[in-house]
Design an enzyme around this catalytic site. Structure first.
Site, mmCIF file in Angstrom:
data_model
loop_
_atom_site.group_PDB
_atom_site.id
_atom_site.type_symbol
_atom_site.label_atom_id
_atom_site.label_comp_id
_atom_site.label_asym_id
_atom_site.label_seq_id
_atom_site.Cartn_x
_atom_site.Cartn_y
_atom_site.Cartn_z
ATOM 1 N N ASP A 1 -2.271 9.898 -9.862
ATOM 2 C CA ASP A 1 -2.317 8.725 -11.080
ATOM 3 C C ASP A 1 -1.004 8.576 -11.514
ATOM 4 O OD1 ASP A 1 -5.168 8.885 -10.499
ATOM 5 O OD2 ASP A 1 -5.722 9.858 -12.529
ATOM 6 N N ASN B 1 -2.308 12.697 -3.374
ATOM 7 C CA ASN B 1 -3.392 13.316 -4.148
ATOM 8 C C ASN B 1 -3.893 14.698 -3.411
ATOM 9 O OD1 ASN B 1 -3.773 11.365 -5.896
ATOM 10 N ND2 ASN B 1 -5.284 10.208 -4.828
ATOM 11 N N ASP C 1 0.884 -1.210 -0.049
ATOM 12 C CA ASP C 1 0.006 -0.050 -0.096
ATOM 13 C C ASP C 1 1.060 1.288 0.047
ATOM 14 O OD1 ASP C 1 -2.101 1.850 0.051
ATOM 15 O OD2 ASP C 1 -2.517 1.336 2.223
ATOM 16 N N GLU D 1 -4.719 2.324 -3.780
ATOM 17 C CA GLU D 1 -3.462 2.318 -3.741
ATOM 18 C C GLU D 1 -2.759 0.961 -3.170
ATOM 19 O OE1 GLU D 1 -5.433 4.668 -2.191
ATOM 20 O OE2 GLU D 1 -5.189 6.187 -3.813
#
Length: 374
Positions: A259, A250, A244, A285
């Site tokens: 992205d 973001n 993860d 993620e």
């Protein structure tokens, strides 16, 4: 000339590579299993039905032919069982050729016992070639079926000292049956190839994550289950890594940069995976990697390489991954293996992020800036 013959026999298959042919034939075997079973187990019943008819007309003659009929029946059933088995394609194709040979020999033997029925033999021969040939997927198998089916019939005519015109008539009937059978075979193969290609495109869209190009959750569940079962059947070790990465990207740089980072991590994972290893994006993620043949130390080293590679990614951001790794335990399912690696990954995040944690020992490895990233 050779290319023209190949195209005439195989249609669109003539332009496929060996690997593409094998994939198509594996798909075709699965999709024709029911009809192939009905055919190969149904045709032997014709000898039983014929014997029942003979017994009603002449019990003595029927009892004389019973051992021969039983032998033919059980030989055909044996070949049908081989074609239904999970043996390799070569064995299944060989069994189909043997099946055609035994069936033709049965027709010839029955005719030799009762030559007055010769006028019906060619009908059975034509219909059988039309029925069997579409199931001969390989070009060599189709050719072999034609040869082994023809030989017993012409040997029968030779034993009966038949007139030349009768040989010509049988050859004509067989040519018609073979032509129709090969025509049906080509149509079936072209149709199967079209469906196979459309299916591959559809599955690619369904099973692949559009952002990263990795398997998505559905693709993972399908492919990983198959790879896991194959490894278990071969008694190979299996290990799994669950990763993860930190979501702060973001919020700080926007979703476009987030992205970009996901694609970079996906490319990193892909570049570190060998043939036979599966990698998927199973969450926003979250990534998971299945490593058949790897033990606990190997999957730990793999996850460490990924952790360092992600930390070294260029860009206006710094990122890291938390990872849990687990090795398959005897009797454990794939879902249980994933759950243990997932639990180790969550524990790694709770302990400060940017580390790899073994599910078995829960002993982590920390980066120099642990706690600042994922």
């Amino acid at each position: 000339m050779a290319a023209a013959w190949k195209h005439a026999l195989d249609g669109q298959l003539a332009g496929l590579s060996g690997a593409e042919r094998r994939s198509l034939f594996a798909y075709a075997y699965r999709n024709t299993a029911a009809s192939r079973t009905a055919l190969t187990f149904g045709l032997p019943l014709l000898f039983v039905i014929g014997w029942t008819r003979d017994y009603a007309v002449s019990p003595a003659l029927a009892m004389d032919s019973l051992p021969r009929r039983l032998l033919l029946f059980w030989l055909l059933v044996a070949m049908a069982l081989v074609m239904r088995s999970r043996l390799g394609a070569v064995w299944r194709e060989t069994a189909l050729v043997a099946y055609a040979c035994v069936f033709s020999a049965g027709i010839a033997m029955t005719t030799l016992a009762e030559p007055e029925r010769m006028s019906l033999t060619h009908v059975a021969a034509v219909l059988t070639t039309i029925i069997i040939l579409p199931f001969a997927l390989h070009r060599a198998t189709a050719a072999a079926v034609v040869v082994v089916f023809s030989l017993p019939l012409f040997a029968m005519l030779r034993v009966l000292d038949a007139d030349t015109s009768l040989f010509a008539a049988y050859a004509g009937f067989l040519l018609v049956g073979v032509g129709i059978g090969l025509g049906h075979r080509r149509v079936w193969l072209d149709t199967a190839l079209d469906v196979f290609r459309l299916r591959k495109r559809l599955l690619a869209r369904i099973h692949v994550d559009s952002l990263t190009g990795l398997l998505n959750r559905e693709g993972w569940e399908t492919r990983a289950a198959r790879a896991f079962d194959q490894a278990m059947a071969a008694r190979r070790p299996v290990a799994l890594a669950y990763l993860d990465h930190f979501k702060r990207t973001n919020d700080t740089f926007g979703h476009a940069v987030g992205d970009q980072l996901l694609r970079a991590i996906a490319a990193t994972l892909r570049s570190h995976c060998s043939a036979g290893e599966l990698v998927a994006r199973v969450g926003g993620e979250e990534f998971v990697v299945l490593l058949p043949g790897a033990d606990e130390d190997a999957v730990f080293a793999f996850a460490e390489r990924i952790r360092h590679a992600v930390a070294a990614l260029p860009g206006p951001f710094s990122s890291s991954v938390s990872c849990g790794v687990a090795r398959h335990r005897p009797g454990e399912t794939l879902e249980q293996l994933v759950a243990r690696a997932d639990a180790a990954m969550l524990e790694a995040k709770r302990r400060g992020r940017n580390m790899v944690l073994r599910a078995e020992s829960r002993v982590p490895t920390f980066s120099e800036d642990a706690g600042s990233g994922a």
